[in-house]
Design an enzyme around this catalytic site. Structure first.
Site, PDB file in Angstrom:
ATOM      1  N   ASP A 115      30.191   6.191 -26.362  1.00  0.00           N
ATOM      2  CA  ASP A 115      29.382   5.952 -25.168  1.00  0.00           C
ATOM      3  C   ASP A 115      27.900   6.025 -25.510  1.00  0.00           C
ATOM      4  O   ASP A 115      27.408   7.074 -25.932  1.00  0.00           O
ATOM      5  CB  ASP A 115      29.724   7.032 -24.123  1.00  0.00           C
ATOM      6  CG  ASP A 115      29.677   6.503 -22.706  1.00  0.00           C
ATOM      7  OD1 ASP A 115      28.823   5.653 -22.435  1.00  0.00           O
ATOM      8  OD2 ASP A 115      30.490   6.946 -21.890  1.00  0.00           O
TER       9      ASP A 115
ATOM     10  N   ASP B 287      26.417   2.585 -21.169  1.00  0.00           N
ATOM     11  CA  ASP B 287      26.254   3.188 -19.849  1.00  0.00           C
ATOM     12  C   ASP B 287      25.118   2.504 -19.103  1.00  0.00           C
ATOM     13  O   ASP B 287      24.054   2.246 -19.672  1.00  0.00           O
ATOM     14  CB  ASP B 287      25.958   4.683 -20.025  1.00  0.00           C
ATOM     15  CG  ASP B 287      25.809   5.409 -18.712  1.00  0.00           C
ATOM     16  OD1 ASP B 287      26.830   5.611 -18.033  1.00  0.00           O
ATOM     17  OD2 ASP B 287      24.664   5.775 -18.356  1.00  0.00           O
TER      18      ASP B 287
ATOM     19  N   GLU C 157      28.799  -1.161 -18.652  1.00  0.00           N
ATOM     20  CA  GLU C 157      28.984  -0.728 -17.263  1.00  0.00           C
ATOM     21  C   GLU C 157      27.886  -1.352 -16.417  1.00  0.00           C
ATOM     22  O   GLU C 157      26.694  -1.183 -16.713  1.00  0.00           O
ATOM     23  CB  GLU C 157      28.901   0.798 -17.165  1.00  0.00           C
ATOM     24  CG  GLU C 157      28.989   1.302 -15.732  1.00  0.00           C
ATOM     25  CD  GLU C 157      28.475   2.730 -15.558  1.00  0.00           C
ATOM     26  OE1 GLU C 157      29.075   3.473 -14.778  1.00  0.00           O
ATOM     27  OE2 GLU C 157      27.470   3.088 -16.208  1.00  0.00           O
TER      28      GLU C 157
ATOM     29  N   HIS D  85      35.588   8.510 -14.928  1.00  0.00           N
ATOM     30  CA  HIS D  85      35.073   9.868 -14.739  1.00  0.00           C
ATOM     31  C   HIS D  85      34.078   9.987 -13.587  1.00  0.00           C
ATOM     32  O   HIS D  85      33.551  11.072 -13.357  1.00  0.00           O
ATOM     33  CB  HIS D  85      34.395  10.341 -16.032  1.00  0.00           C
ATOM     34  CG  HIS D  85      33.182   9.520 -16.387  1.00  0.00           C
ATOM     35  ND1 HIS D  85      33.268   8.225 -16.843  1.00  0.00           N
ATOM     36  CD2 HIS D  85      31.865   9.799 -16.337  1.00  0.00           C
ATOM     37  CE1 HIS D  85      32.044   7.758 -17.053  1.00  0.00           C
ATOM     38  NE2 HIS D  85      31.176   8.696 -16.750  1.00  0.00           N
ATOM     39  N   ASP D  86      33.810   8.904 -12.887  1.00  0.00           N
ATOM     40  CA  ASP D  86      32.807   8.914 -11.823  1.00  0.00           C
ATOM     41  C   ASP D  86      33.382   8.769 -10.425  1.00  0.00           C
ATOM     42  O   ASP D  86      32.640   8.846  -9.446  1.00  0.00           O
ATOM     43  CB  ASP D  86      31.792   7.783 -12.043  1.00  0.00           C
ATOM     44  CG  ASP D  86      30.765   8.114 -13.114  1.00  0.00           C
ATOM     45  OD1 ASP D  86      30.463   9.299 -13.301  1.00  0.00           O
ATOM     46  OD2 ASP D  86      30.269   7.176 -13.765  1.00  0.00           O
TER      47      ASP D  86
END
Length: 548
Positions: free
Chosen positions: A110, A212, A278, A339-340
């Site tokens: 990431d 990200d 993302e 994870h969000d």
């Protein structure tokens, strides 16, 4: 029923292996703790790589493990080229990479490029003065005459996107936490510094990057105010967050980002590596199409469009059709959990979700055109954890409590064993509590149950590899009655595959004349039956078949 053509796709070049892959996301803090400090780490991941490989996935995306003060749990990086001691060492990472490659798994890490920690040496130097070598590495701006910030830009995590710095007597921009200053990508040295840090990991042997917030890299040089949103964004942020009240025309998704993504692609091509971005934007699907077009930027992208609270067959169909209508050779990764967001079992599965729902939604995800991305624990059909206020760690949740409780509920530790303390995640109290219901559905329990969600995930992920239509084929949608999503996947040289999914807790039956005489693929193992042209789907049932 009628069909709608939604894409025109040539056969993939042999080098584009990632179009046939499945991604599995590991959130390292919560995966497996090897040293008993209550926080997952890299050796813990290494110890569980055999488990991951057994699922039948191909790529392991590991959320940030770089040095960080952990105010946003690793998404606030203070050193892009080192491992935080919480997670281990560079040697630990090298061992993880070696073991993953031995198992045939690729490792994707990431990269948080748009912002870093206020403790990063780059920012420490930048804030010292207006004339130091890194003075312009961040987005600094003078106040307006009345002392207020230079414009109306907002932070995703609440409040203004500007923070006053008394030493420089200027504001700095932060799209997220105050402690996460945004880098100035208009400065060529910033771009090169990030390319250099990515090369560091490529040299170590990583196979790719998850980028990200990849549309946040650049800002409008004129710092113009964002206008009010005409259609409020409720996909990227909750409706309690004023961030969605603006049209984010100037604070992100700037045209200068395209040449920078081309630079990243050039670097990746040197190593045969890949990148997935993302995208959180007012028009995420359009940005995804643009960022993956022409085979010279991102290999694939994903958004929050299937990470929303509401679900309907028409909605899912609309997202896929919209992307396919605009894409020019690019590629998407469809994810229903990460994870969000609230875990898909609770978000889409209703008040009392069952393993049957988990099986159906995984099968649906694997039937869509794109690279599926699975979030750790979804293969165990884990539900969202209910975290007490005193246990909340997420600053996002603390700010918007109680209407939004943050992201901790999907980040609780993986349950490995029902008979060990803390479900086998750690020998010490974990950083977030392990819900009792998760321990009851631990991996060791499900491993022994032939019909468990875990064993079903293993089965269908391996089964899918035998049908390239499901990874490479064109996708068509049938006009089925809500709540049924009905699709067909076509690939030259292969029989077409049709599938239907019942997204409700009620039995559904409908007439589907186009599939009369189709050969049921009973190996999929989901409840559904065809009688003539009548397809019957029980609650959360599904049905796959080959057309003759």
């Amino acid at each position: 029923m009628s069909t709608t053509l939604t894409t025109q796709t040539a056969l993939k070049p042999a080098s584009q292996w990632w179009r046939e892959a499945v991604i599995y996301q590991v959130y390292p803090r919560s995966f497996s703790d090897s040293n008993g400090d209550g926080i997952g780490d890299l050796p813990g991941i290494t110890a569980k790589l055999d488990y991951i490989a057994s699922l039948g996935v191909d790529i392991v995306w590991i959320s940030p493990f770089f040095k960080s003060p952990m105010k946003d749990f690793g998404y606030d990086v203070s050193d892009y080229c080192d491992v935080d001691p919480l997670f281990g060492t560079l040697a630990d990472f090298d061992q993880l990479l070696e073991r993953a490659h031995a198992l045939g798994l690729k490792i994707m890490i990431d990269q948080v490029l748009s912002h870093c920690s206020e403790q990063h040496p780059w920012f420490v130097e930048s804030r010292q003065s207006r004339d130091n070598p890194k003075a312009d590495w961040y987005v600094w701006a003078d106040p307006r005459a009345d002392g207020t910030p230079p414009n109306n830009w907002l932070s995703v995590f609440g409040g203004s996107a500007w923070q006053w710095d008394a030493r420089r007597r200027q504001y700095y921009m932060h799209n997220f936490l105050v402690s996460q200053p945004d880098l100035n990508f208009h400065h060529p040295e910033v771009q090169q510094a990030h390319l250099d840090s990515m090369r560091f990991w490529l040299e170590r042997g990583v196979d790719g990057f998850r980028l990200d917030a990849c549309n946040f890299h650049f800002h409008d040089r004129q710092l113009r105010n964002n206008p009010a949103a005409t259609n409020r964004d409720t996909k990227t942020v909750q409706d309690t967050n004023p961030y969605g009240m603006q049209a984010h025309i100037y604070d992100k998704t700037q045209p200068e980002n395209l040449p920078f993504l081309e630079k990243i692609r050039g670097l990746l091509n040197e190593y045969g590596a890949i990148a997935i971005g993302e995208v959180g934007a007012d028009d995420s699907l359009g940005v995804m199409a643009e960022y993956t077009a022409d085979d010279n930027k991102l290999h694939m992208a994903y958004s929050f469009n299937l990470l929303v609270a509401d679900i309907s067959a028409q909605y899912i169909r609309a997202q896929v059709e919209d992307f396919e209508a605009r894409v020019k050779g690019g590629w998407v990764s469809w994810s229903v959990g990460n994870h969000d967001v609230v875990r898909v079992m609770s978000r889409w599965g209703g008040k009392n979700p069952t393993p049957v729902f988990a099986k159906m939604i995984l099968a649906l995800q694997l039937a869509l055109k794109g690279t599926p991305c699975l979030y750790q624990g979804d293969e165990l059909a884990l539900t969202e954890a209910n975290i007490a206020y005193e246990d909340i760690q997420d600053p996002y949740g603390i700010t918007f409590w109680p209407e939004f409780k943050g992201r901790d509920g999907c980040r609780t530790p993986m349950p490995w064993s029902d008979s060990e303390p803390y479900a086998g995640f750690s020998s010490a109290k974990p950083w977030l509590p392990v819900p009792p219901e998760h321990a009851l559905n631990a991996a060791n329990v499900q491993d022994q149950q032939a019909d468990s969600a875990l064993n079903y995930a293993r089965h269908i992920l391996h089964w899918r590899k035998h049908y390239p239509q499901l990874s490479l084929g064109d996708i068509f949608f049938y006009d089925a009655p809500e709540p049924v999503l009905a699709v067909r996947r076509d690939l030259a040289g292969h029989k077409s595959i049709v599938a239907a999914f019942n997204l409700s807790a009620q039995t559904v039956a409908f007439d589907w004349p186009e599939v009369e005489g189709a050969t049921h693929l009973d190996a999929v193992g989901l409840p559904g039956s065809l009688n003539g042209t009548q397809l019957s789907l029980p609650p959360f049932g599904a049905w796959f078949a080959e057309l003759s």
